[in-house]
Design a protein around this motif. Structure first.
Motif, PDB file in Angstrom:
ATOM      1  N   ASN A  84      11.050  41.358  17.516  1.00  0.00           N
ATOM      2  CA  ASN A  84      10.088  40.292  17.544  1.00  0.00           C
ATOM      3  C   ASN A  84       8.641  40.554  17.382  1.00  0.00           C
ATOM      4  O   ASN A  84       7.764  39.889  17.294  1.00  0.00           O
ATOM      5  CB  ASN A  84      10.247  39.202  18.430  1.00  0.00           C
ATOM      6  CG  ASN A  84      10.099  39.756  19.916  1.00  0.00           C
ATOM      7  OD1 ASN A  84       9.736  40.887  20.017  1.00  0.00           O
ATOM      8  ND2 ASN A  84      10.531  38.803  20.788  1.00  0.00           N
ATOM      9  N   ALA A  85       8.126  41.830  17.590  1.00  0.00           N
ATOM     10  CA  ALA A  85       6.798  42.382  17.612  1.00  0.00           C
ATOM     11  C   ALA A  85       6.273  42.645  16.213  1.00  0.00           C
ATOM     12  O   ALA A  85       5.144  42.776  16.000  1.00  0.00           O
ATOM     13  CB  ALA A  85       6.681  43.485  18.698  1.00  0.00           C
ATOM     14  N   HIS A 102       4.075  47.952  11.892  1.00  0.00           N
ATOM     15  CA  HIS A 102       3.306  47.857  13.208  1.00  0.00           C
ATOM     16  C   HIS A 102       2.463  46.752  13.311  1.00  0.00           C
ATOM     17  O   HIS A 102       1.824  46.400  12.482  1.00  0.00           O
ATOM     18  CB  HIS A 102       3.022  49.386  13.405  1.00  0.00           C
ATOM     19  CG  HIS A 102       2.574  49.460  15.095  1.00  0.00           C
ATOM     20  ND1 HIS A 102       1.505  48.678  15.517  1.00  0.00           N
ATOM     21  CD2 HIS A 102       2.855  50.330  15.781  1.00  0.00           C
ATOM     22  CE1 HIS A 102       1.412  49.036  16.741  1.00  0.00           C
ATOM     23  NE2 HIS A 102       2.286  50.059  17.053  1.00  0.00           N
ATOM     24  N   PRO A 103       2.468  45.988  14.386  1.00  0.00           N
ATOM     25  CA  PRO A 103       1.667  44.907  14.422  1.00  0.00           C
ATOM     26  C   PRO A 103       0.015  45.381  14.297  1.00  0.00           C
ATOM     27  O   PRO A 103      -0.985  44.364  14.102  1.00  0.00           O
ATOM     28  CB  PRO A 103       2.046  44.248  15.794  1.00  0.00           C
ATOM     29  CG  PRO A 103       2.466  45.265  16.694  1.00  0.00           C
ATOM     30  CD  PRO A 103       3.253  45.876  15.470  1.00  0.00           C
ATOM     31  N   ALA A 104      -0.282  46.365  14.652  1.00  0.00           N
ATOM     32  CA  ALA A 104      -1.374  46.997  14.521  1.00  0.00           C
ATOM     33  C   ALA A 104      -2.135  47.136  13.157  1.00  0.00           C
ATOM     34  O   ALA A 104      -3.091  47.431  12.745  1.00  0.00           O
ATOM     35  CB  ALA A 104      -1.771  48.198  15.252  1.00  0.00           C
ATOM     36  N   MET A 105      -1.103  46.843  11.973  1.00  0.00           N
ATOM     37  CA  MET A 105      -1.380  47.151  10.613  1.00  0.00           C
ATOM     38  C   MET A 105      -1.543  45.873   9.835  1.00  0.00           C
ATOM     39  O   MET A 105      -1.078  45.785   8.806  1.00  0.00           O
ATOM     40  CB  MET A 105      -0.319  48.181  10.150  1.00  0.00           C
ATOM     41  CG  MET A 105      -0.281  49.459  10.874  1.00  0.00           C
ATOM     42  SD  MET A 105       0.975  50.405  10.284  1.00  0.00           S
ATOM     43  CE  MET A 105       0.077  51.240   8.463  1.00  0.00           C
ATOM     44  N   GLN A 106      -1.807  44.869  10.645  1.00  0.00           N
ATOM     45  CA  GLN A 106      -1.941  43.514   9.878  1.00  0.00           C
ATOM     46  C   GLN A 106      -2.980  43.669   8.652  1.00  0.00           C
ATOM     47  O   GLN A 106      -2.910  42.929   7.872  1.00  0.00           O
ATOM     48  CB  GLN A 106      -2.567  42.598  10.879  1.00  0.00           C
ATOM     49  CG  GLN A 106      -2.767  40.877  10.430  1.00  0.00           C
ATOM     50  CD  GLN A 106      -1.460  40.529   9.956  1.00  0.00           C
ATOM     51  OE1 GLN A 106      -0.417  40.362  10.569  1.00  0.00           O
ATOM     52  NE2 GLN A 106      -1.433  40.080   8.751  1.00  0.00           N
ATOM     53  N   ALA A 107      -4.057  44.355   8.874  1.00  0.00           N
ATOM     54  CA  ALA A 107      -5.120  44.515   7.720  1.00  0.00           C
ATOM     55  C   ALA A 107      -4.239  45.141   6.548  1.00  0.00           C
ATOM     56  O   ALA A 107      -4.617  44.874   5.535  1.00  0.00           O
ATOM     57  CB  ALA A 107      -6.149  45.421   7.991  1.00  0.00           C
ATOM     58  N   GLY A 309       4.255  50.187  29.162  1.00  0.00           N
ATOM     59  CA  GLY A 309       4.472  48.697  29.450  1.00  0.00           C
ATOM     60  C   GLY A 309       4.466  48.000  28.312  1.00  0.00           C
ATOM     61  O   GLY A 309       4.832  46.634  28.373  1.00  0.00           O
ATOM     62  N   ASP A 310       3.955  48.324  27.168  1.00  0.00           N
ATOM     63  CA  ASP A 310       3.810  47.606  26.145  1.00  0.00           C
ATOM     64  C   ASP A 310       3.735  48.534  24.940  1.00  0.00           C
ATOM     65  O   ASP A 310       2.817  49.159  24.596  1.00  0.00           O
ATOM     66  CB  ASP A 310       2.563  46.700  25.909  1.00  0.00           C
ATOM     67  CG  ASP A 310       2.409  45.693  24.794  1.00  0.00           C
ATOM     68  OD1 ASP A 310       3.319  46.011  23.801  1.00  0.00           O
ATOM     69  OD2 ASP A 310       1.719  44.995  24.713  1.00  0.00           O
ATOM     70  N   THR A 311       4.917  48.585  24.219  1.00  0.00           N
ATOM     71  CA  THR A 311       5.104  49.688  23.208  1.00  0.00           C
ATOM     72  C   THR A 311       4.198  49.136  21.832  1.00  0.00           C
ATOM     73  O   THR A 311       4.069  50.075  20.719  1.00  0.00           O
ATOM     74  CB  THR A 311       6.574  50.011  22.680  1.00  0.00           C
ATOM     75  OG1 THR A 311       7.190  48.522  22.194  1.00  0.00           O
ATOM     76  CG2 THR A 311       7.220  50.263  23.731  1.00  0.00           C
ATOM     77  N   THR A 312       3.563  48.157  21.858  1.00  0.00           N
ATOM     78  CA  THR A 312       2.709  47.627  20.528  1.00  0.00           C
ATOM     79  C   THR A 312       1.371  48.121  20.804  1.00  0.00           C
ATOM     80  O   THR A 312       0.556  48.165  19.973  1.00  0.00           O
ATOM     81  CB  THR A 312       2.560  46.118  20.470  1.00  0.00           C
ATOM     82  OG1 THR A 312       2.141  45.833  21.628  1.00  0.00           O
ATOM     83  CG2 THR A 312       3.891  45.593  20.179  1.00  0.00           C
ATOM     84  N   LYS A 313       1.284  48.870  22.017  1.00  0.00           N
ATOM     85  CA  LYS A 313      -0.192  49.558  22.401  1.00  0.00           C
ATOM     86  C   LYS A 313      -0.090  50.939  22.576  1.00  0.00           C
ATOM     87  O   LYS A 313       1.082  51.468  22.669  1.00  0.00           O
ATOM     88  CB  LYS A 313      -0.706  48.705  23.502  1.00  0.00           C
ATOM     89  CG  LYS A 313      -0.945  47.297  23.364  1.00  0.00           C
ATOM     90  CD  LYS A 313      -1.635  46.756  24.635  1.00  0.00           C
ATOM     91  CE  LYS A 313      -1.781  45.203  24.475  1.00  0.00           C
ATOM     92  NZ  LYS A 313      -2.137  44.526  25.714  1.00  0.00           N
ATOM     93  N   LEU A 320      -3.354  53.312  14.073  1.00  0.00           N
ATOM     94  CA  LEU A 320      -3.044  52.795  13.028  1.00  0.00           C
ATOM     95  C   LEU A 320      -3.901  51.285  12.424  1.00  0.00           C
ATOM     96  O   LEU A 320      -4.123  50.901  11.520  1.00  0.00           O
ATOM     97  CB  LEU A 320      -1.657  52.147  13.219  1.00  0.00           C
ATOM     98  CG  LEU A 320      -0.394  53.256  13.277  1.00  0.00           C
ATOM     99  CD1 LEU A 320       0.844  52.620  13.621  1.00  0.00           C
ATOM    100  CD2 LEU A 320      -0.359  53.833  11.828  1.00  0.00           C
ATOM    101  N   ARG A 321      -4.522  50.852  13.560  1.00  0.00           N
ATOM    102  CA  ARG A 321      -5.451  49.911  13.450  1.00  0.00           C
ATOM    103  C   ARG A 321      -6.481  50.238  12.886  1.00  0.00           C
ATOM    104  O   ARG A 321      -7.293  49.707  11.777  1.00  0.00           O
ATOM    105  CB  ARG A 321      -5.657  49.037  14.803  1.00  0.00           C
ATOM    106  CG  ARG A 321      -6.510  47.769  14.650  1.00  0.00           C
ATOM    107  CD  ARG A 321      -6.909  47.376  16.043  1.00  0.00           C
ATOM    108  NE  ARG A 321      -5.630  46.459  16.416  1.00  0.00           N
ATOM    109  CZ  ARG A 321      -4.888  46.972  17.636  1.00  0.00           C
ATOM    110  NH1 ARG A 321      -5.091  48.407  17.989  1.00  0.00           N
ATOM    111  NH2 ARG A 321      -3.734  46.241  17.699  1.00  0.00           N
ATOM    112  N   THR A 322      -7.178  51.456  13.311  1.00  0.00           N
ATOM    113  CA  THR A 322      -8.277  51.832  12.868  1.00  0.00           C
ATOM    114  C   THR A 322      -8.147  52.354  11.294  1.00  0.00           C
ATOM    115  O   THR A 322      -9.041  51.939  10.389  1.00  0.00           O
ATOM    116  CB  THR A 322      -8.824  53.327  13.432  1.00  0.00           C
ATOM    117  OG1 THR A 322      -8.988  53.118  14.858  1.00  0.00           O
ATOM    118  CG2 THR A 322      -9.852  54.067  12.842  1.00  0.00           C
ATOM    119  N   LEU A 323      -7.073  53.099  11.088  1.00  0.00           N
ATOM    120  CA  LEU A 323      -6.742  53.254   9.568  1.00  0.00           C
ATOM    121  C   LEU A 323      -6.631  52.103   8.587  1.00  0.00           C
ATOM    122  O   LEU A 323      -7.174  52.077   7.743  1.00  0.00           O
ATOM    123  CB  LEU A 323      -5.480  54.064   9.722  1.00  0.00           C
ATOM    124  CG  LEU A 323      -4.846  54.360   7.993  1.00  0.00           C
ATOM    125  CD1 LEU A 323      -5.751  55.550   7.555  1.00  0.00           C
ATOM    126  CD2 LEU A 323      -3.527  54.881   8.209  1.00  0.00           C
TER     127      LEU A 323
END
Length: 549
Positions: A84-85, A102-107, A309-313, A320-323
């Motif tokens: 669900n992440a 990956h949720p960090a790749m919203q862009a 504690g949080d695999t989305t981080k 991935l967010r930076t990219l």
């Protein structure tokens, strides 16, 4: 001083002239004819922007195969992303292609929804090597793990640029004032631009100005040597000074282009974003550089890939967010300046990561990984299917390469940059089939392909597959005869001995004997060159024609 510490620019290589009954002539660039008859000017304005993900990007932490989610979590019980992440990339895809981003790749998701992203699944090469250094070398040279392609001595970027512009001889020219390649943000010259000639074709922009732009060209420095001694040392000094002059010429050009350019968008304050911000400004300023190479490091995530504690981080999420955000800022910037049609972005990494986690909240060296192709001109979607997580090697490595990475680079060179088949062969990419990465609306028409072509030496003594003109000399017209084994579209043209285009017409060559009529009544008396070019391969046949009055 080590030669790698200063600029080295490619001299002309391969073919620089052909002989026509004793006349030495420069090759006619395919693009010259194509520009006139097909409106191909925009092709020469295009650039390929490569982003190297150094360290080995974990594809399974980019794209989670949703139809294999239970198997994915069995392989990664402590590092896997929760179902669900993730962000479902495209709900219209078949199960074999459905992925959770990956949720960090919203862009990147936003760009995909715009129709500006193509994802190439399962990219790699035969006999993968899991050494960072060697595998990086293989990707940059166009090699693989087989003995025949394991130690290629030059970079594929260098070879392709050298073949695209065989007349560039170590300094700006009127038609190519810019360096053919620019590496941004890395002080170590990339093997990808290396050639086996004395000079190279790329420069490094590694110095940043206060605004974060990589706009500073480092020259060798020192006063010029007026009289180099007649010795080996003198030859080295003369060489160094010639390189310095070339550096200074390019430095002035880059400065002028940079100052003429602007940015219309905003960028994150990251090293990669600053690299791309620089590239966007150079393109806006009129740079004709064909390949820009940017990079981001840190992908060797053996540990702390995710937070416990949080695999989305974690480290990989930050990368991935930076990219993603840097790429989006770049293409948005180009779009706001109405030049989004001039650049395509392609990411690559030396390998992926192991399908199974390693017990340290990370993953070890792997094999396959996705490549992202981004831009207004791409053919959007997912190319290939998800890797099969139930069919791994004994040590849990992904197998079954779906796309050889050289297919991707060959496609971008030809369908995006317009490289002809000879350039593809010189790049060592001829054996690799192209893939549908570029939108049909933006794919280069074969009429617009350009680059060097093989030397043609024609003695006109036999019929065979040579051109024969009759009558010759001609007064009002002459017929051009050709026997061909193949069918192809061609351009029949007449040039002055100096190479100026005087007349052109499209023709269709069929297997067997062909005859084409040339009207010459409008030409003054003199000697001319008749040229018949295969528009697909760029290979041409030539003959001398005399016009009498």
């Amino acid at each position: 001083m080590k030669r790698r510490d200063f600029l080295k620019i490619i001299p002309a290589a391969g073919i620089s002239s052909f002989v026509l009954n004793g006349f030495t002539m420069r090759p006619f660039a395919n693009s010259r004819l194509a520009h006139i008859i097909s409106g191909c000017d925009d092709v020469r304005e295009r650039a390929l922007v490569l982003i190297q993900l150094k360290g080995g990007n974990d594809g399974l932490n980019n794209l989670v195969p949703l139809a294999q989610y239970s198997r994915y979590r069995a392989l990664r019980p402590t590092t896997g992303l929760a179902e669900n992440a993730v962000i479902e990339l495209d709900s219209t895809l078949k199960d074999s292609k459905r992925v959770g981003l990956h949720p960090a790749m919203q862009a990147l998701k936003d760009l995909y929804d715009r129709g500006w992203v193509s994802i190439v699944q399962g990219a790699g090469y035969p006999n993968p090597n899991q050494s960072h250094f060697k595998s990086t070398d293989l990707w940059l040279t166009g090699g693989d793990g087989t003995p025949a392609n394991f130690n290629i001595g030059s970079g594929w970027m260098g070879r392709s640029l050298q073949a695209l512009f065989p007349d560039v001889e170590g300094a700006p020219t009127p038609t190519m004032p810019d360096p053919l390649g620019i590496q941004v943000g890395d002080t170590n010259p990339s093997l990808g631009f290396h050639t086996e000639t004395e000079h190279q074709n790329a420069i490094n922009l590694s110095g940043q100005d206060p605004a974060g732009f990589y706009s500073l060209v480092q020259t060798i420095g020192g006063a010029p040597v007026l009289n180099a001694p007649d010795s080996e040392h003198g030859e080295e000094l003369a060489y160094i000074m010639s390189v310095e002059r070339s550096v200074n010429q390019y430095a002035k050009r880059i400065t002028d282009v940079f100052n003429a350019g602007t940015n219309a968008g905003t960028y994150p304050n990251t090293a990669l974003a600053n690299q791309l911000k620089t590239v966007a400004r150079l393109i806006r300023g009129g740079s004709k550089t064909k390949i820009f190479l940017c990079s981001i490091g840190g992908f060797d995530t053996h540990n702390a890939q995710v937070d416990s504690g949080d695999t989305t981080k974690g480290v990989h999420a930050d990368l991935l967010r930076t990219l993603s955000e840097a790429i989006k800022a770049f293409v948005d910037d180009l779009d706001k300046m109405s030049i989004a049609h001039r650049a395509v972005v392609c990411t690559f990494s030396e390998f992926g990561r192991c399908a199974a986690e390693n017990g340290s909240f990370g993953t070890d060296h792997g094999t396959l990984a996705p490549m992202y192709i981004v831009g207004k001109g791409v053919n959007p979607g997912v190319l290939g299917t998800n890797v099969n997580l139930s069919d791994l090697t004994a040590d849990n490595q992904l197998k079954g390469t779906q796309h050889d990475y050289r297919q991707v680079f060959a496609t971008l060179l030809q369908d995006w940059l317009g490289a002809n088949n000879w350039v593809i062969a010189e790049s060592l990419f001829a054996p690799y089939a192209k893939v549908p990465l570029i939108s049909p609306a933006y794919a280069v028409d074969p009429q617009c392909y350009y680059g060097g072509s093989p030397t043609i030496v024609d003695d006109f003594e036999t019929w065979g597959d040579k051109l024969l003109l009759y009558p010759n000399p001609a007064r009002t017209s002459s017929e051009v005869f050709l026997h061909s084994n193949d069918a192809y579209d061609g351009i029949l043209s007449v040039h002055s001995i100096g190479g100026s285009l005087l007349h052109h017409q499209r023709v269709r060559v069929e297997p067997g004997d062909n005859a084409f009529l040339l009207e010459v009544l409008h030409l003054p008396a003199g000697t001319y060159v008749v040229r018949l070019e295969n528009t697909l391969t760029g290979v041409a046949k030539v003959a001398k024609m005399s016009v009498a009055r």
